[in-house]
Motif scaffolding. Sequence first.
Motif, PDB file in Angstrom:
ATOM      1  N   GLY B 248       3.916 -17.856  -8.325  1.00  0.00           N
ATOM      2  CA  GLY B 248       3.296 -16.497  -8.732  1.00  0.00           C
ATOM      3  C   GLY B 248       2.715 -16.053  -7.430  1.00  0.00           C
ATOM      4  O   GLY B 248       1.608 -15.226  -7.694  1.00  0.00           O
ATOM      5  N   GLU B 305      10.246  -4.555  -5.397  1.00  0.00           N
ATOM      6  CA  GLU B 305      10.117  -5.284  -6.603  1.00  0.00           C
ATOM      7  C   GLU B 305       9.096  -6.306  -6.498  1.00  0.00           C
ATOM      8  O   GLU B 305       8.794  -6.994  -7.454  1.00  0.00           O
ATOM      9  CB  GLU B 305      11.634  -6.261  -6.448  1.00  0.00           C
ATOM     10  CG  GLU B 305      12.749  -5.759  -7.010  1.00  0.00           C
ATOM     11  CD  GLU B 305      14.085  -6.243  -6.337  1.00  0.00           C
ATOM     12  OE1 GLU B 305      14.608  -5.417  -5.488  1.00  0.00           O
ATOM     13  OE2 GLU B 305      14.105  -7.531  -6.309  1.00  0.00           O
ATOM     14  N   LEU B 306       8.262  -6.080  -5.706  1.00  0.00           N
ATOM     15  CA  LEU B 306       6.943  -7.034  -5.564  1.00  0.00           C
ATOM     16  C   LEU B 306       5.979  -6.409  -6.493  1.00  0.00           C
ATOM     17  O   LEU B 306       5.341  -5.225  -6.287  1.00  0.00           O
ATOM     18  CB  LEU B 306       6.273  -7.117  -4.295  1.00  0.00           C
ATOM     19  CG  LEU B 306       5.197  -8.000  -3.982  1.00  0.00           C
ATOM     20  CD1 LEU B 306       5.536  -9.314  -4.273  1.00  0.00           C
ATOM     21  CD2 LEU B 306       4.612  -7.640  -2.625  1.00  0.00           C
ATOM     22  N   LEU B 307       5.678  -7.279  -7.729  1.00  0.00           N
ATOM     23  CA  LEU B 307       4.815  -6.674  -8.586  1.00  0.00           C
ATOM     24  C   LEU B 307       3.521  -7.565  -8.625  1.00  0.00           C
ATOM     25  O   LEU B 307       3.542  -8.793  -8.701  1.00  0.00           O
ATOM     26  CB  LEU B 307       5.354  -6.673  -9.956  1.00  0.00           C
ATOM     27  CG  LEU B 307       6.871  -6.140  -9.813  1.00  0.00           C
ATOM     28  CD1 LEU B 307       7.458  -6.340 -11.471  1.00  0.00           C
ATOM     29  CD2 LEU B 307       6.937  -4.488  -9.701  1.00  0.00           C
ATOM     30  N   TYR B 308       2.529  -6.870  -9.314  1.00  0.00           N
ATOM     31  CA  TYR B 308       1.062  -7.696  -9.590  1.00  0.00           C
ATOM     32  C   TYR B 308       1.577  -8.454 -10.875  1.00  0.00           C
ATOM     33  O   TYR B 308       2.374  -7.851 -11.499  1.00  0.00           O
ATOM     34  CB  TYR B 308       0.007  -6.495  -9.664  1.00  0.00           C
ATOM     35  CG  TYR B 308      -0.479  -5.977  -8.321  1.00  0.00           C
ATOM     36  CD1 TYR B 308      -0.282  -4.751  -8.084  1.00  0.00           C
ATOM     37  CD2 TYR B 308      -1.093  -7.051  -7.423  1.00  0.00           C
ATOM     38  CE1 TYR B 308      -0.982  -4.355  -6.519  1.00  0.00           C
ATOM     39  CE2 TYR B 308      -1.682  -6.758  -6.076  1.00  0.00           C
ATOM     40  CZ  TYR B 308      -1.388  -5.338  -5.744  1.00  0.00           C
ATOM     41  OH  TYR B 308      -1.841  -4.833  -4.554  1.00  0.00           O
ATOM     42  N   SER B 309       0.544  -8.961 -11.387  1.00  0.00           N
ATOM     43  CA  SER B 309       0.594  -9.725 -12.678  1.00  0.00           C
ATOM     44  C   SER B 309       0.653  -8.656 -13.766  1.00  0.00           C
ATOM     45  O   SER B 309       1.250  -9.193 -14.892  1.00  0.00           O
ATOM     46  CB  SER B 309      -0.574 -10.596 -12.785  1.00  0.00           C
ATOM     47  OG  SER B 309      -1.878  -9.988 -12.668  1.00  0.00           O
ATOM     48  N   ASN B 310       0.209  -7.655 -13.498  1.00  0.00           N
ATOM     49  CA  ASN B 310       0.476  -6.675 -14.596  1.00  0.00           C
ATOM     50  C   ASN B 310       1.525  -5.622 -14.685  1.00  0.00           C
ATOM     51  O   ASN B 310       1.670  -4.885 -15.160  1.00  0.00           O
ATOM     52  CB  ASN B 310      -1.010  -5.713 -14.750  1.00  0.00           C
ATOM     53  CG  ASN B 310      -1.218  -4.883 -13.513  1.00  0.00           C
ATOM     54  OD1 ASN B 310      -0.446  -4.881 -12.591  1.00  0.00           O
ATOM     55  ND2 ASN B 310      -2.087  -4.225 -13.604  1.00  0.00           N
ATOM     56  N   GLY B 311       2.437  -6.113 -13.760  1.00  0.00           N
ATOM     57  CA  GLY B 311       3.584  -5.436 -13.517  1.00  0.00           C
ATOM     58  C   GLY B 311       3.585  -4.160 -12.702  1.00  0.00           C
ATOM     59  O   GLY B 311       4.599  -3.559 -12.302  1.00  0.00           O
ATOM     60  N   PHE B 312       2.242  -3.808 -12.074  1.00  0.00           N
ATOM     61  CA  PHE B 312       2.229  -2.827 -11.221  1.00  0.00           C
ATOM     62  C   PHE B 312       2.871  -2.971  -9.765  1.00  0.00           C
ATOM     63  O   PHE B 312       2.448  -4.237  -9.182  1.00  0.00           O
ATOM     64  CB  PHE B 312       0.789  -2.403 -11.120  1.00  0.00           C
ATOM     65  CG  PHE B 312       0.369  -0.931 -10.573  1.00  0.00           C
ATOM     66  CD1 PHE B 312       0.255  -0.576  -9.245  1.00  0.00           C
ATOM     67  CD2 PHE B 312       0.415   0.095 -11.723  1.00  0.00           C
ATOM     68  CE1 PHE B 312       0.146   0.485  -8.845  1.00  0.00           C
ATOM     69  CE2 PHE B 312       0.268   1.421 -10.925  1.00  0.00           C
ATOM     70  CZ  PHE B 312       0.090   1.697  -9.870  1.00  0.00           C
ATOM     71  N   PRO B 313       3.495  -2.036  -9.211  1.00  0.00           N
ATOM     72  CA  PRO B 313       4.107  -2.230  -8.026  1.00  0.00           C
ATOM     73  C   PRO B 313       3.165  -2.334  -6.769  1.00  0.00           C
ATOM     74  O   PRO B 313       2.527  -1.434  -6.671  1.00  0.00           O
ATOM     75  CB  PRO B 313       5.197  -1.220  -7.918  1.00  0.00           C
ATOM     76  CG  PRO B 313       5.283  -0.789  -9.070  1.00  0.00           C
ATOM     77  CD  PRO B 313       3.925  -0.776  -9.844  1.00  0.00           C
ATOM     78  N   HIS B 316       2.964   0.721  -4.413  1.00  0.00           N
ATOM     79  CA  HIS B 316       2.404   2.146  -4.823  1.00  0.00           C
ATOM     80  C   HIS B 316       1.088   2.004  -4.171  1.00  0.00           C
ATOM     81  O   HIS B 316       0.398   2.812  -3.731  1.00  0.00           O
ATOM     82  CB  HIS B 316       2.310   2.209  -6.376  1.00  0.00           C
ATOM     83  CG  HIS B 316       1.697   3.200  -6.992  1.00  0.00           C
ATOM     84  ND1 HIS B 316       0.232   3.360  -6.763  1.00  0.00           N
ATOM     85  CD2 HIS B 316       2.438   4.530  -6.974  1.00  0.00           C
ATOM     86  CE1 HIS B 316       0.218   4.682  -7.503  1.00  0.00           C
ATOM     87  NE2 HIS B 316       1.200   5.308  -7.525  1.00  0.00           N
ATOM     88  N   ASP B 317       0.534   0.751  -4.233  1.00  0.00           N
ATOM     89  CA  ASP B 317      -1.145   0.466  -3.779  1.00  0.00           C
ATOM     90  C   ASP B 317      -1.165   0.677  -2.587  1.00  0.00           C
ATOM     91  O   ASP B 317      -1.856   0.892  -1.833  1.00  0.00           O
ATOM     92  CB  ASP B 317      -1.705  -0.533  -4.546  1.00  0.00           C
ATOM     93  CG  ASP B 317      -2.274  -0.459  -5.870  1.00  0.00           C
ATOM     94  OD1 ASP B 317      -2.801  -1.340  -6.544  1.00  0.00           O
ATOM     95  OD2 ASP B 317      -2.144   0.787  -6.540  1.00  0.00           O
TER      96      ASP B 317
END
Lengths: 423, 444
Positions: B248, B305-313, B316-317
């Motif tokens: 991950g 499609e790259l997401l943080y562990s909480n599903g946030f893209p 965006h950040d």
Amino acid sequence: MLPILLATPQEENTAYKTQVSRNANIAKLEAGYLFPEIARRRAEHSQKYPDAQVISPGTGNTTEPIPEVITSAMAKKAHALSTLEGYSGYGAEQGEKLLRASIASTFYDNLGIVEDDIFVSDGAKCDISRLQVVFGSNVTMAVQDPSYPAYVDLSVIMGQTGQYQKDVEKFRNIEYMRCTPENGLFPDLCAVSRTDIIFFCSPNNPTGSAATREQLTQLVQFAKENGSIIVYDLAYVMYMSDDNPRSIFEIPGAKEIAIETSSFSKYAGFTGVRLGWTVVPKQLLFSDGFPVAKDFNRIVCTCFNGASNISQAGGLACLSPTGLKAMREVIGYYKKNAEIIVETFESLGFKVYGGKNAPYVWVHFPGRSSWDVFSEILEKTHVVTMPGSGFGPGGEGFVRVSAFGHRKNVLEACERFKQLYNI
Amino acid sequence: MYKFPTSFSSMSHAMTLQPVMIIQAFSFKNEKDQMFGCRTKVARNANMEKLRNGYLFPEISRLELEHIEKYPNAKLISLGIGDTTEPIPEIIASSMANYAHALSTADGYSGYGPEQGNKALREAIVKAFYKDLQIQDTEVFVSDGAQCDITRLQLLLGSKVTIAVQDPSFPAYIDSSVIIGQAGDEGGSGRYGSIEYMKCGPENNFFPDLATTSRTDVIFFCSPNNPTGHAATREQLELLVKFARDNGSIIIFDSAYSSYVQDDNCPRSIFEIPGSRQVAIEISSFSKFAGFTGVRLGWTVVPDELLYSNGFPVIHDFNRIVSTCFNGASNVAQAGGLACLSSQGFKAVNSLIDYYMENANVLGEALSSVGLQVYGGANAPYIWVHFPGSNSWDVCKHILEKTHIITVPGSGFGPSGEEFLRISAFGHRECILEATARLKTLFL
């Protein structure tokens, strides 16, 4: 300036997620950065009213062409890069020697600031971000309220703040120094708590207010007594009409407590070309005696690779006698726009601030939500302004109208304001 | 007696080495004097204190300047800092000049551009480098260069993530990690406590032994590699992507030298590997591709499609960072970038790359011919030379003293760079030939 299209929402339980936690500091930022948000609304409005002539004295974007003496210098540099004698690769991260010397002699003559105190950059916003990296997450900061949103947002990103408090519209752990008509748009320093860093912009974005010598002397005194560092944002000084200091370093003792940052964006129309500078005096020391400039230099060498050499060639031309004259003409053009905007709102019975020493006019709409006023103006006149609360809670009840625009558009916008607000 | 082109004279070269002036200004004597001056009460950032020395490349500049002062008549050849030397092709320079001229016209003037970059340029980057790889132009963020992007990515990730780096590697990954507060303490060991160092040497074919690599949140991976010159094979990158997916982790793939790849079995983008879109960010640059080291232009790809562990893209950040900490690459540089990616421009730029690769070939062959162990140089403009048992700074200084050639000591790139020297292939051909002659003489 179109919004980023996010991926279509995937089934939460089947989309692959990494195990990397989102940076909690960025999560603290509630909305997008102010200016792209305004751009987004402008775009939505244009879609809704495709035939409307939208006028946008909104985001402080310069509109007038760059004087030829300056663009020719950039073109010349570009051509030279395709020759053996004229090609240059990496430049010094601190900037071209000649440009640094020219900045020193143009803006800091007789102030004891020399060439190697100056760090050329790709603009003030980037410099502020690099300064924050120098300071780190354990410093506290104060901002004017209202102020340019990058100071607060960058502080949040660096982890210097607590959570956003919706009820007061402030981040915990930032000292907001209220600037209102009641205090002459200068903070009441007696009521301000000590912080490590104080961001101060004068002439001010968004209020247009310019601090007097007396006020700046108080500010420097305040910083000295508290052992704080002032980051003084001078991006608009060439718009100053009044006889106020044109550098924090005009105030005795400032070199030991201040950094000054500035930009060619609003002087030379370099908003797209990208060029600015920061002055870190040798005398500025951390509490352990270590020179701040040395750490800033390290950041500049490690996190940056210098401003574009073509932009720097343009900067040098800006500071030639012909370039300075040409810049002053363009600045004069925008100042005249500001005058027209001030007259318009005053004639409509509004209390108006700024517009004299800065290209921003700060219009008071007492008792009204600034986003509501922004929306009303946009909807009814197709003119984009800036809601004051976007600059901090102290901006509530105000709208910022910028003086950047073609004269005919400014005149047209003013006509529309008159139609909207004439009783 | 060799005559060097005036653009190459040691003194004029020294004139451009302004960083050294700054370093001189902060001599210890000056610091001691300052200590008795007025101090603020602002504590120095503890992370800055953890940086052991100055950044590597200004240190090399300083070495160069000191040498010139000692030997003012020496014809110094710089194979140290990877600075491009050949002029930018005219079609590209003209396009920048035209753009600059247009800025002084009502029709051609433009102010702030989108922080993410000019749309046409983003589209051109996708077409030129990511054809058939499912990358959208909205996933491309134009910048003023990879070094700046690395810091912005660190600001994005924050101080609480852990990182792995190849050892040796481009120093900005480690230095930026220390500055942001991820790295832990170094304590004189030469290794920062919280960084995972993935050794890359001849013994493991310059690819980390992933079986013995601990999980970290982020893995910096540069291929073709600076400084070793090794380009990872498709098979190796598949292992890397699998490793990242299993753990991950997010790979930050530095492809600044991808246009130097000659070997078809070495991917030019991490996104050639299936499954990478969900675990990788790619950074790249026009610096070594187009001689834009001074013009400043690069880009970063962050897939949707790259997401943080909480599903946030993540995108965006990153967009938030780019909008807040940056104001876009210079519009003139972007016009140049667009010209680089036109079919004529692309052709011209690639012939410069061929020129530098021929330099690498010349250097590599010459050094091998005198019995040195030479790596790299086949898919990257860097030669990595092994001097077993040596101290790399000593070798660097010895070569400088005896041949007036600047190189970079391998230990500057990490502890596993000890015993190695990086020699860059950027230079005018006649200087490269002169350098090889001197080196052959020294090592015969």
